[in-house]
Design a protein around this motif. Sequence first.
Motif, PDB file in Angstrom:
ATOM      1  N   LYS A  76     -56.733  -6.852  62.134  1.00  0.00           N
ATOM      2  CA  LYS A  76     -55.640  -7.316  61.289  1.00  0.00           C
ATOM      3  C   LYS A  76     -54.789  -6.160  60.792  1.00  0.00           C
ATOM      4  O   LYS A  76     -53.572  -6.251  60.749  1.00  0.00           O
ATOM      5  CB  LYS A  76     -56.179  -8.110  60.100  1.00  0.00           C
ATOM      6  CG  LYS A  76     -56.640  -9.489  60.458  1.00  0.00           C
ATOM      7  CD  LYS A  76     -57.108 -10.233  59.238  1.00  0.00           C
ATOM      8  CE  LYS A  76     -57.647 -11.589  59.617  1.00  0.00           C
ATOM      9  NZ  LYS A  76     -58.131 -12.327  58.455  1.00  0.00           N
ATOM     10  N   SER A  77     -55.439  -5.065  60.408  1.00  0.00           N
ATOM     11  CA  SER A  77     -54.669  -3.924  59.907  1.00  0.00           C
ATOM     12  C   SER A  77     -53.847  -3.297  61.031  1.00  0.00           C
ATOM     13  O   SER A  77     -52.727  -2.858  60.807  1.00  0.00           O
ATOM     14  CB  SER A  77     -55.586  -2.884  59.276  1.00  0.00           C
ATOM     15  OG  SER A  77     -56.411  -2.278  60.246  1.00  0.00           O
ATOM     16  N   ARG A  78     -54.391  -3.266  62.235  1.00  0.00           N
ATOM     17  CA  ARG A  78     -53.619  -2.731  63.364  1.00  0.00           C
ATOM     18  C   ARG A  78     -52.420  -3.606  63.681  1.00  0.00           C
ATOM     19  O   ARG A  78     -51.334  -3.120  63.944  1.00  0.00           O
ATOM     20  CB  ARG A  78     -54.497  -2.612  64.604  1.00  0.00           C
ATOM     21  CG  ARG A  78     -55.433  -1.442  64.563  1.00  0.00           C
ATOM     22  CD  ARG A  78     -56.182  -1.307  65.857  1.00  0.00           C
ATOM     23  NE  ARG A  78     -57.103  -0.195  65.804  1.00  0.00           N
ATOM     24  CZ  ARG A  78     -57.969   0.080  66.739  1.00  0.00           C
ATOM     25  NH1 ARG A  78     -58.062  -0.697  67.810  1.00  0.00           N
ATOM     26  NH2 ARG A  78     -58.764   1.112  66.622  1.00  0.00           N
ATOM     27  N   SER A  79     -52.614  -4.925  63.657  1.00  0.00           N
ATOM     28  CA  SER A  79     -51.500  -5.821  63.957  1.00  0.00           C
ATOM     29  C   SER A  79     -50.448  -5.754  62.854  1.00  0.00           C
ATOM     30  O   SER A  79     -49.255  -5.803  63.123  1.00  0.00           O
ATOM     31  CB  SER A  79     -51.986  -7.251  64.154  1.00  0.00           C
ATOM     32  OG  SER A  79     -52.500  -7.765  62.946  1.00  0.00           O
ATOM     33  N   ASN A  81     -49.849  -3.103  60.947  1.00  0.00           N
ATOM     34  CA  ASN A  81     -49.180  -1.810  61.083  1.00  0.00           C
ATOM     35  C   ASN A  81     -48.204  -1.813  62.252  1.00  0.00           C
ATOM     36  O   ASN A  81     -47.114  -1.264  62.158  1.00  0.00           O
ATOM     37  CB  ASN A  81     -50.200  -0.683  61.267  1.00  0.00           C
ATOM     38  CG  ASN A  81     -50.980  -0.411  60.006  1.00  0.00           C
ATOM     39  OD1 ASN A  81     -50.539  -0.759  58.906  1.00  0.00           O
ATOM     40  ND2 ASN A  81     -52.135   0.195  60.147  1.00  0.00           N
ATOM     41  N   SER A  82     -48.579  -2.434  63.356  1.00  0.00           N
ATOM     42  CA  SER A  82     -47.681  -2.464  64.509  1.00  0.00           C
ATOM     43  C   SER A  82     -46.461  -3.327  64.213  1.00  0.00           C
ATOM     44  O   SER A  82     -45.357  -3.018  64.644  1.00  0.00           O
ATOM     45  CB  SER A  82     -48.403  -2.964  65.757  1.00  0.00           C
ATOM     46  OG  SER A  82     -48.796  -4.306  65.595  1.00  0.00           O
ATOM     47  N   ASP A  83     -46.633  -4.417  63.444  1.00  0.00           N
ATOM     48  CA  ASP A  83     -45.495  -5.245  63.050  1.00  0.00           C
ATOM     49  C   ASP A  83     -44.550  -4.462  62.135  1.00  0.00           C
ATOM     50  O   ASP A  83     -43.334  -4.550  62.261  1.00  0.00           O
ATOM     51  CB  ASP A  83     -45.951  -6.517  62.335  1.00  0.00           C
ATOM     52  CG  ASP A  83     -46.650  -7.484  63.273  1.00  0.00           C
ATOM     53  OD1 ASP A  83     -46.507  -7.324  64.509  1.00  0.00           O
ATOM     54  OD2 ASP A  83     -47.346  -8.391  62.771  1.00  0.00           O
ATOM     55  N   ASP A  84     -45.132  -3.675  61.222  1.00  0.00           N
ATOM     56  CA  ASP A  84     -44.310  -2.863  60.324  1.00  0.00           C
ATOM     57  C   ASP A  84     -43.555  -1.793  61.093  1.00  0.00           C
ATOM     58  O   ASP A  84     -42.398  -1.507  60.808  1.00  0.00           O
ATOM     59  CB  ASP A  84     -45.175  -2.208  59.247  1.00  0.00           C
ATOM     60  CG  ASP A  84     -45.742  -3.225  58.264  1.00  0.00           C
ATOM     61  OD1 ASP A  84     -45.203  -4.349  58.200  1.00  0.00           O
ATOM     62  OD2 ASP A  84     -46.718  -2.886  57.568  1.00  0.00           O
ATOM     63  N   ASP A  85     -44.217  -1.188  62.087  1.00  0.00           N
ATOM     64  CA  ASP A  85     -43.568  -0.160  62.897  1.00  0.00           C
ATOM     65  C   ASP A  85     -42.406  -0.739  63.687  1.00  0.00           C
ATOM     66  O   ASP A  85     -41.353  -0.121  63.807  1.00  0.00           O
ATOM     67  CB  ASP A  85     -44.573   0.491  63.858  1.00  0.00           C
ATOM     68  CG  ASP A  85     -45.612   1.325  63.129  1.00  0.00           C
ATOM     69  OD1 ASP A  85     -45.354   1.691  61.955  1.00  0.00           O
ATOM     70  OD2 ASP A  85     -46.672   1.597  63.715  1.00  0.00           O
ATOM     71  N   LYS A  86     -42.578  -1.933  64.235  1.00  0.00           N
ATOM     72  CA  LYS A  86     -41.509  -2.580  64.989  1.00  0.00           C
ATOM     73  C   LYS A  86     -40.320  -2.879  64.088  1.00  0.00           C
ATOM     74  O   LYS A  86     -39.174  -2.712  64.479  1.00  0.00           O
ATOM     75  CB  LYS A  86     -42.010  -3.866  65.648  1.00  0.00           C
ATOM     76  CG  LYS A  86     -42.975  -3.628  66.779  1.00  0.00           C
ATOM     77  CD  LYS A  86     -43.495  -4.932  67.326  1.00  0.00           C
ATOM     78  CE  LYS A  86     -44.565  -4.701  68.390  1.00  0.00           C
ATOM     79  NZ  LYS A  86     -45.135  -5.964  68.865  1.00  0.00           N
ATOM     80  N   ALA A  87     -40.609  -3.315  62.864  1.00  0.00           N
ATOM     81  CA  ALA A  87     -39.533  -3.634  61.920  1.00  0.00           C
ATOM     82  C   ALA A  87     -38.752  -2.388  61.548  1.00  0.00           C
ATOM     83  O   ALA A  87     -37.523  -2.406  61.473  1.00  0.00           O
ATOM     84  CB  ALA A  87     -40.098  -4.300  60.681  1.00  0.00           C
ATOM     85  N   THR A  88     -39.446  -1.265  61.340  1.00  0.00           N
ATOM     86  CA  THR A  88     -38.736  -0.021  60.984  1.00  0.00           C
ATOM     87  C   THR A  88     -37.949   0.518  62.160  1.00  0.00           C
ATOM     88  O   THR A  88     -36.876   1.091  61.976  1.00  0.00           O
ATOM     89  CB  THR A  88     -39.718   1.044  60.468  1.00  0.00           C
ATOM     90  OG1 THR A  88     -40.747   1.250  61.448  1.00  0.00           O
ATOM     91  CG2 THR A  88     -40.329   0.628  59.139  1.00  0.00           C
ATOM     92  N   ASP A  89     -38.474   0.335  63.382  1.00  0.00           N
ATOM     93  CA  ASP A  89     -37.739   0.777  64.564  1.00  0.00           C
ATOM     94  C   ASP A  89     -36.434  -0.003  64.721  1.00  0.00           C
ATOM     95  O   ASP A  89     -35.395   0.559  65.052  1.00  0.00           O
ATOM     96  CB  ASP A  89     -38.589   0.613  65.828  1.00  0.00           C
ATOM     97  CG  ASP A  89     -39.736   1.608  65.887  1.00  0.00           C
ATOM     98  OD1 ASP A  89     -39.672   2.617  65.134  1.00  0.00           O
ATOM     99  OD2 ASP A  89     -40.684   1.370  66.652  1.00  0.00           O
TER     100      ASP A  89
END
Length: 93
Positions: A76-79, A81-89
């Motif tokens: 869950k934490s990886r998913s 974090n990856s969602d947050d990274d996509k949003a910032t990108d």
Amino acid sequence: MNDEKNELVEKPEETDKENTDENESNNGLILGMCLGLSVGSMIGIMREDMALFTAMGLGIGLCIGAAIDALNRKKKSRSTNSDDDKATDKEEE
């Protein structure tokens, strides 16, 4: 005045989400306990030592359940974090 009412309405939704996450995290422990107890009881019946094998099964089940919970939290934490990274990108573009 309307802002205060909106804030009061939004807070229970956030706490409901937190409670749901806590309940989901305990599912692994419950599953491990049930499986360990049932397997330990079956072995205890076959070996004619219910007390020992029921306790061992419960202990082993708790360990396995804790491991399942840890893996689920990590996923869950990886998913998240990856969602947050996509949003910032997307915001940077």
